[in-house]
Scaffold this active site. Structure first.
Site, PDB file in Angstrom:
ATOM      1  CD  GLU A   1     -22.417 -37.647  34.446  1.00  0.00           C
ATOM      2  OE1 GLU A   1     -22.311 -38.775  34.937  1.00  0.00           O
ATOM      3  OE2 GLU A   1     -23.115 -37.401  33.452  1.00  0.00           O
TER       4      GLU A   1
ATOM      5  CD  GLU B   1     -21.343 -36.860  29.516  1.00  0.00           C
ATOM      6  OE1 GLU B   1     -22.114 -37.828  29.661  1.00  0.00           O
ATOM      7  OE2 GLU B   1     -20.274 -36.746  30.120  1.00  0.00           O
TER       8      GLU B   1
END
Ligand code: AHR
Length: 501
Positions: free
Chosen positions: A173, A292
């Site tokens: 991320e 995720e």
């Protein structure tokens, strides 16, 4: 309610379902590890401190890959902190989750635990605040046979055989403003390319995962992904994207519709990969690692950081309910519908934090309703994903129009059995379902498993762990090539059809 109709045709298939879509994620966050999978002194702990009561709950999920260590945790992580004698390992202020990390549990402990769990490890290297060399060092320590300082160090730590990890995430991320070491797509793409190149020079068997967008709501999606891919396309194998769905306004019909975004998100990420492929005149295909995803409610900053600088405080411990079980089901079905390109999918996370398995320190372990959604998916979705034609009555919600009450997907197992996954999004009514099976002959209904409850917010607790559990009591019936069933309101259904010999 009008009936919903599905058509399945033997000749219309999407793709083989990759075994790696049955994966999960373990991050040293809150009590995911400490007090979750690892608690020395717990009455069920083995000699390594691994809680056997938790293993009894994780093993049936048949997880292929466990992504480790992260997660936001990765961005300031030094993997070397977690190896060697435990008493010499440093304690660090872990800034992503504002905790003290003791490093008592590191990559070798995770290797041991994963082996017991029957899963493989997908490692994440830190390219946010560290660089190519540290990523190479981690590969050398984990995967190099012997005869170098780092491989011999691993051997001296008791691991003669290399871990041989095949899948490696190139940080996490890094598009996010919350990330230490945030980068632009171009800057990140360059370092990811060099790291991937070097890691593959050390071990030609490894596959790398480029960190793409952390959410479909990021303004930088998909331009961040395109920029990172533009720099690295020929050197990486997967594009990672993440998604968490919440119900902040407590608007259940709208919440249940949000999985429509998942399908669109996956398709846009696939199109972004293919755009760069076309631009590069490349023959290579970059697939999606949806590494995720889940529902997530306790994101409020004050809750998240109310226990600053403690060791393993309870963090992000959402009490997931029946409606979360349905939203997770919608996300899993989006994976099946895009099975030709989504080749890795990790439900996030495995224990306690944003998880469907809960524990009490020194106490019991129990599961929340979405645990069963994933359990049934993992058991029945293996094989080939079938194209599914769905015609359903619809509703409008706050943010969406024409939301089908029925969400469905189907798989064909290698032994010829069919599994139909179906959600009834209605909060009030039973949904009649009719399925036409084209080219599928001689099937019987083996099971019609239903996960449902009276209220959308019903859940399980340590005291009442069996409030919401699946039951093989659905009423699906088959007559020739027609299958009929009544899907209870707010239910997750798995209709398992067995091919008669
Ligand atoms: O899973 C919790 C966090 O969510 C992860 O650390 C991060 O990658 C994501 O934002």
């Amino acid at each position: 309610m009008d009936k919903a109709k599905i058509i399945l045709d033997k000749d219309f298939i999407i793709s083989k379902v990759d075994e790696k879509v049955f994966s999960s994620f373990v991050e040293p966050l809150g009590r995911c590890i400490y007090g979750g999978i690892y608690e020395p002194g717990h009455v069920t702990a083995d000699q390594n401190g691994f809680r056997q009561d938790v293993l009894e709950l994780t093993k049936p999920l048949n997880i292929t890959l466990n992504r480790f260590p992260g997660g936001n945790f990765t961005s300031t992580y030094r993997w070397e902190d977690g190896i060697g004698p435990k008493e010499l390992r440093p304690r660090r202020a872990e800034v992503a989750w504002q905790c003290i990390e003791t490093n008592e549990f590191g990559l070798n402990e995770f290797a041991d635990w994963s082996k017991l769990n029957g899963s493989d490890v997908m490692m994440t290297v830190n390219l946010a605040t560290r660089g190519v060399l540290e990523a190479m060092d981690c590969v050398e320590y984990c995967n190099f046979q012997e005869g170098t300082t780092l491989s011999d160090l691993r051997i001296s730590h008791g691991y003669k055989k290399p871990h041989g990890y095949r899948y490696w995430c190139l940080t996490n991320e890094i598009d996010g403003v919350w990330q230490v070491g945030q980068k632009t797509g171009t800057d990140y793409g360059r370092i990811a390319r060099e790291a991937s190149k070097a890691m593959k020079l050390l071990d030609e068997n490894i596959k790398t995962v480029l960190a793409g967008s952390s959410s479909p709501s990021q303004n930088s999606f998909p331009s961040f992904d395109a920029a990172a891919l533009e720099e690295s396309y020929e050197f990486v194998d997967y594009l990672s994207i993440h998604q968490y769905i919440g119900n902040a306004k407590d608007d259940s019909p709208n919440y249940l519709a949000k999985t429509l975004i998942t399908d669109n998100y996956l398709k846009t990420a696939i199109a972004t990969c293919d755009y760069i492929k076309a631009k590069n005149r490349s023959n290579k295909k970059v697939n999606i690692s949806f590494d995720e995803f889940n529902t997530w409610h306790s994101i409020a900053e004050e809750k998240r950081f109310s226990n600053k600088w403690q060791v393993a405080p309870p963090l992000l411990e959402d009490t997931y309910t029946m409606e979360d079980a349905l939203v997770l089901g919608g996300m899993l079905m989006a994976v099946l519908k895009n099975a030709d390109r989504v080749k890795i999918a990790c439900v996030s996370e495995l224990v306690n934090c944003i998880s469907h398995i809960r524990t009490r320190n020194g106490g019991g372990a129990w599961v929340l309703p979405p645990y069963y959604t994933f359990l049934l998916f993992s058991k029945y979705a293996r094989g080939t994903s079938l194209m599914i034609n769905v015609n359903s009555p619809k509703y409008d919600s706050t943010d969406f129009t024409d939301v089908p009450y029925l969400d469905a997907a189907a798989t064909l197992a290698d032994n010829g059995d069919i599994s139909i996954f179906a959600i009834n999004r209605s909060m009030e009514e039973v949904l009649p379902l009719e399925t036409e099976l084209r080219g599928f002959e001689n099937y019987i209904v083996k099971e019609h498993i239903v996960l449902k409850s009276e209220g959308a917010k019903d859940t399980n607790t340590e005291e009442c762990p069996n409030n919401v559990v699946p039951q093989n009591n659905g009423n699906a019936q088959i007559d020739g090539n027609k299958l009929v069933a009544a899907l209870p309101k707010l239910s997750w259904n798995v209709i398992h059809l067995e091919k008669m010999k």
